[in-house]
Design an enzyme around this catalytic site. Structure first.
Site, PDB file in Angstrom:
ATOM      1  N   LYS A  69     130.089   8.320 -34.341  1.00 49.62           N
ATOM      2  CA  LYS A  69     130.259   7.853 -35.569  1.00 49.62           C
ATOM      3  C   LYS A  69     130.987   7.540 -36.770  1.00 49.62           C
ATOM      4  CE  LYS A  69     125.085   8.587 -36.289  1.00 49.62           C
ATOM      5  NZ  LYS A  69     123.909   9.346 -36.730  1.00 49.62           N
ATOM      6  N   ASP A 106     122.008   5.209 -41.753  1.00 53.13           N
ATOM      7  CA  ASP A 106     121.646   5.961 -41.437  1.00 53.13           C
ATOM      8  C   ASP A 106     121.152   7.019 -43.195  1.00 53.13           C
ATOM      9  OD1 ASP A 106     121.229   6.918 -39.148  1.00 53.13           O
ATOM     10  OD2 ASP A 106     123.452   7.791 -38.843  1.00 53.13           O
TER      11      ASP A 106
END
Length: 271
Positions: A69, A106
């Protein structure tokens, strides 16, 4: 262009991912001719993966999970300023000009199950200081919470996160005792299948506290079991997973997923 359009989820490991099941369920429900796959990508192979997909007209994008990420931010464009805000990307897609861009779903996925609750001024403990923690801390900063305690192995990194998101609080070690917090969030992979268990004493938490574990495999983590044994309110990893997936689905396939079938989807995911 011939062939079936597709999107993917990439990570190392990746076999545990439930994203193909989620997106596949939605694609079938909507009758769309497209696929969603899991692709094992090692840290060493991340650059080659992005380079190969950059020239594939059938590829609609990918979700990004552990451990990519942060590293993926150096390989794609960042028109939304994700690098300077959240500091981690979990979704890569192609813009209208064909360039690869990164974003983060997210934070929205984390916030969705909490939308009906007011945590303004609340004391929060966050376990972990990785890419998922960045999205959670970003969301917490928008929720106007009170003090945030990060339990992390790297204190300097965790202190930098607090400062970067404008949050007041403190940093403790992973093994240090919890404080009397209103919200506990596990953003680490501890407790996930294939990782060490998360060992934490929930006794300091007040009776009205909420325990949120973003781990979804297994769905019933040791942390959530302990929280339910205490009679505490809980949020499991599927809530965040489905929420962030819904945002990504719209980006990849330009269609809204059928969220009215969430109960059916959850039953499928835990079967």
């Amino acid at each position: 262009m011939t062939g079936t359009p597709y999107a993917e989820v990439i990570g190392d490991p990746i076999a545990h991912s439930k994203s193909p099941l989620i997106h596949g369920f939605w694609l079938k429900a909507l009758g769309m001719e497209a696929e969603y796959r899991a692709c094992h990508v090692t840290p060493e192979g991340l650059g080659d993966y992005i380079a190969a997909r950059r020239d594939d007209p059938l590829w609609r994008g990918c979700n990004v999970t552990i451990p990519h990420k942060i590293a993926v931010m150096e390989l794609v464009a960042d028109p939304g300023g994700v690098r300077s805000s959240i500091g981690a990307m979990n979704t890569i897609a192609r813009d209208e000009k064909g360039a690869l861009i990164g974003t983060n779903t997210d934070a929205g996925g984390f916030y969705a199950p909490l939308g009906q609750s007011d945590f303004s001024g609340a004391d929060v403990a966050v376990i972990g200081a990785g890419g998922a923690a960045r999205a959670v801390l970003f969301a917490l900063s928008r929720m106007e919470v009170g003090s945030v305690t990060i339990h992390a192995r790297n204190a300097l990194k965790a202190m930098g996160l607090l400062a970067g998101f404008g949050l007041k609080g403190q940093v403790r070690g992973m093994a240090d005792a919890l404080g009397e917090v209103d919200l506990l969030v596990n953003t680490s992979p501890l407790g996930m299948k294939g990782f060490d268990p998360l060992v934490v004493d929930l006794d300091p938490l007040p009776d009205g506290a909420l325990v949120y574990d973003i781990v979804y495999n297994p769905l019933e983590t040791g942390l959530l079991k302990a929280a339910r044994a205490r009679g505490l309110e809980t949020v499991d990893g599927l809530d965040m997973l489905i929420g962030q997936a819904a945002l990504a689905f719209e980006i990849f396939f330009d269609a809204a997923p059928p969220r009215d079938r969430d109960a059916e989807l959850r039953a499928l995911l835990i079967a």
